[in-house]
Design a protein around this motif. Sequence first.
Motif, PDB file in Angstrom:
ATOM      1  N   GLY A  73      45.649  90.491 -33.313  1.00 30.36           N
ATOM      2  CA  GLY A  73      46.261  90.928 -32.067  1.00 30.36           C
ATOM      3  C   GLY A  73      45.471  92.072 -31.468  1.00 30.36           C
ATOM      4  N   ALA A  74      45.584  92.198 -30.160  1.00 32.44           N
ATOM      5  CA  ALA A  74      44.915  93.293 -29.462  1.00 32.44           C
ATOM      6  C   ALA A  74      45.948  94.326 -29.053  1.00 32.44           C
ATOM      7  N   GLY A  75      45.534  95.590 -29.089  1.00 33.68           N
ATOM      8  CA  GLY A  75      46.444  96.688 -28.738  1.00 33.68           C
ATOM      9  C   GLY A  75      46.506  96.889 -27.237  1.00 33.68           C
ATOM     10  N   SER A  76      47.007  98.031 -26.856  1.00 33.22           N
ATOM     11  CA  SER A  76      47.233  98.297 -25.443  1.00 33.22           C
ATOM     12  C   SER A  76      45.929  98.297 -24.653  1.00 33.22           C
ATOM     13  N   GLY A  77      46.024  97.841 -23.415  1.00 32.39           N
ATOM     14  CA  GLY A  77      44.895  97.936 -22.495  1.00 32.39           C
ATOM     15  C   GLY A  77      44.802  99.365 -21.975  1.00 32.39           C
ATOM     16  N   THR A  78      43.870  99.569 -21.060  1.00 35.45           N
ATOM     17  CA  THR A  78      43.672 100.950 -20.589  1.00 35.45           C
ATOM     18  C   THR A  78      44.657 101.337 -19.495  1.00 35.45           C
ATOM     19  N   ARG A  79      45.087 100.350 -18.679  1.00 34.34           N
ATOM     20  CA  ARG A  79      45.982 100.685 -17.560  1.00 34.34           C
ATOM     21  C   ARG A  79      47.292  99.931 -17.734  1.00 34.34           C
ATOM     22  N   GLU A  80      48.259 100.614 -18.338  1.00 35.50           N
ATOM     23  CA  GLU A  80      49.510  99.976 -18.743  1.00 35.50           C
ATOM     24  C   GLU A  80      50.751 100.678 -18.216  1.00 35.50           C
ATOM     25  N   SER A  81      50.574 101.839 -17.552  1.00 39.38           N
ATOM     26  CA  SER A  81      51.743 102.619 -17.130  1.00 39.38           C
ATOM     27  C   SER A  81      52.278 102.112 -15.807  1.00 39.38           C
ATOM     28  N   PHE A  82      53.575 102.301 -15.599  1.00 39.04           N
ATOM     29  CA  PHE A  82      54.199 101.888 -14.345  1.00 39.04           C
ATOM     30  C   PHE A  82      53.487 102.575 -13.178  1.00 39.04           C
ATOM     31  N   GLY A  83      53.075 101.792 -12.181  1.00 37.67           N
ATOM     32  CA  GLY A  83      52.346 102.346 -11.039  1.00 37.67           C
ATOM     33  C   GLY A  83      50.843 102.162 -11.170  1.00 37.67           C
ATOM     34  N   ASP A 123      44.478  92.027 -14.826  1.00 35.70           N
ATOM     35  CA  ASP A 123      43.577  91.325 -15.755  1.00 35.70           C
ATOM     36  C   ASP A 123      43.822  91.753 -17.200  1.00 35.70           C
ATOM     37  N   ASP A 124      44.095  93.040 -17.394  1.00 33.68           N
ATOM     38  CA  ASP A 124      44.412  93.544 -18.748  1.00 33.68           C
ATOM     39  C   ASP A 124      45.643  92.840 -19.303  1.00 33.68           C
ATOM     40  N   VAL A 125      46.673  92.714 -18.470  1.00 33.41           N
ATOM     41  CA  VAL A 125      47.934  92.100 -18.916  1.00 33.41           C
ATOM     42  C   VAL A 125      47.700  90.636 -19.271  1.00 33.41           C
ATOM     43  N   VAL A 126      46.998  89.927 -18.396  1.00 38.73           N
ATOM     44  CA  VAL A 126      46.762  88.493 -18.635  1.00 38.73           C
ATOM     45  C   VAL A 126      45.948  88.295 -19.917  1.00 38.73           C
ATOM     46  N   GLN A 127      44.958  89.158 -20.117  1.00 36.12           N
ATOM     47  CA  GLN A 127      44.124  89.069 -21.334  1.00 36.12           C
ATOM     48  C   GLN A 127      44.984  89.279 -22.590  1.00 36.12           C
ATOM     49  N   LEU A 128      45.872  90.275 -22.551  1.00 38.14           N
ATOM     50  CA  LEU A 128      46.729  90.533 -23.721  1.00 38.14           C
ATOM     51  C   LEU A 128      47.677  89.369 -23.982  1.00 38.14           C
ATOM     52  N   ARG A 151      53.701 100.886 -21.399  1.00 37.41           N
ATOM     53  CA  ARG A 151      52.911  99.939 -22.203  1.00 37.41           C
ATOM     54  C   ARG A 151      53.196  98.482 -21.806  1.00 37.41           C
ATOM     55  N   TYR A 152      53.128  98.239 -20.496  1.00 31.19           N
ATOM     56  CA  TYR A 152      53.561  96.937 -19.974  1.00 31.19           C
ATOM     57  C   TYR A 152      52.796  95.756 -20.536  1.00 31.19           C
ATOM     58  N   GLY A 153      51.458  95.853 -20.603  1.00 30.23           N
ATOM     59  CA  GLY A 153      50.678  94.712 -21.077  1.00 30.23           C
ATOM     60  C   GLY A 153      51.032  94.347 -22.511  1.00 30.23           C
ATOM     61  N   TYR A 154      51.020  95.339 -23.385  1.00 28.36           N
ATOM     62  CA  TYR A 154      51.292  95.069 -24.804  1.00 28.36           C
ATOM     63  C   TYR A 154      52.731  94.584 -24.985  1.00 28.36           C
ATOM     64  N   ARG A 155      53.668  95.263 -24.336  1.00 30.93           N
ATOM     65  CA  ARG A 155      55.083  94.869 -24.481  1.00 30.93           C
ATOM     66  C   ARG A 155      55.316  93.441 -23.990  1.00 30.93           C
ATOM     67  N   ILE A 156      54.758  93.119 -22.804  1.00 33.13           N
ATOM     68  CA  ILE A 156      54.948  91.765 -22.252  1.00 33.13           C
ATOM     69  C   ILE A 156      54.339  90.727 -23.201  1.00 33.13           C
ATOM     70  N   SER A 157      53.143  91.029 -23.733  1.00 36.56           N
ATOM     71  CA  SER A 157      52.464  90.034 -24.585  1.00 36.56           C
ATOM     72  C   SER A 157      53.235  89.799 -25.881  1.00 36.56           C
TER      73      SER A 157
END
Length: 231
Positions: free
Chosen positions: A85-95, A100-105, A150-156
Motif C-alpha cells: 500500500g502507498a501512504g498519504s500523497g503530498t496534497r491531502e488537506s481540505f482546500g 491525480d494523487d487521490v486517483v493514484q492512491l 488525509r483525503y486521498g489515503y482515507r478514500i483509498s
Amino acid sequence: MKSVLITGANRGIGLEHVRSFAAKGIQVFATARSPSQADELNALAASCAGQITVLQYEALDPDSPTQLKTALGDTPLDLLLANAGAGSGTRESFGDVDVDDVVQLIRINAVAPLKLAEALAGNIARSERKLIAFQSSQLGSIGNNTSGGRYGYRISKAALNMVAKGVSSDLGSRGVIVVALHPGWVKTRMGGAGAPVSVEQCIEGQHRLFDKLTMADSGRFFNYDGTQLPW
Ligand SMILES: NC(=O)c1ccc[n+]([C@@H]2O[C@H](COP(=O)([O-])OP(=O)(O)OC[C@H]3O[C@@H](n4cnc5c(N)ncnc54)[C@H](OP(=O)(O)O)[C@@H]3O)[C@@H](O)[C@H]2O)c1
C-alpha cells in the motif's frame, strides 16, 4: 496453513510477516516491486532454503496480477495477504486536494488488491484455509472519522474496505473467508518512528487473528488485536 502470498513484502509489515510465516515452516510467496533490489527479503529467502519465493508485483501495472497467477499456476494458497500500500500523497488537506494523487492512491490501495483477488481466487479456493486479508487502515473507517483530512489515503482505504466486503460476498459460496485489517499504528517507514506499535506486536496479533477467523467473521474489519472495527 501450508502456503501464503504476501504483497509489499520487501520491508515493513510485509517483510515481518514473511519472516514469521517462514519461521513456522510455511511456504511463502513474497512480492516486491523490484525483486533485484529487495536486499533484506532476498537475504531472508537465501537463509530459508527454498521456502520463500520472491516474485515481482507492481500495483500500478495492470498485468501484474495475471503474471503472478502464471507464476503460481494451480498452487493452492491458504492466505492471500494483500498488504502492499502507498501512504498519504503530498496534497491531502481540505482546500488543497490533488485529484491525480487521490486517483493514484485509489488505484494502488483499492483497485489493485481487487484485481489481485480476482486473479488468485482459484488458488485460494483450492487451499484448506481459504483466507483473503486486505491490509486496510483505521483511517479508512467512516464510522471512526472524527478528524477529517488525509483525503486521498482515507478514500483509498475506505474503498478497500468496500472491496473486502464485496469480495466476501462474491467468494462466500466457495468457502473463502475475506476480511479487512487495521495493523495498528506501526513503526515502519509509513507509520514513522513515533508509532506506538512495533512490527513484531502487529504480526503476532495478525497471526493470532489468522488462526482463529471463521466464516462467521467474513466481511468484517479487524484491528491487529482481534477487536472488530466499524466500517
Ligand atoms: N504502518 C502503519 O502504521 C500502518 C497503519 C495502517 C495501515 N497500514 C497499511 O499496512 C500496509 C503495509 O504498510 P507498512 O507500514 O509496512 O508500510 P511500508 O513500510 O511503507 O511498506 C509499504 C510496502 O508496500 C509496497 N508498495 C507501495 N506502493 C506499491 C506499489 N505501487 N506496488 C506494489 N507495492 C507497493 C512498498 O514497496 P516499495 O518498497 O517498493 O515502495 C512496501 O513493500 C499498507 O497497506 C499500509 O497502508 C500501515
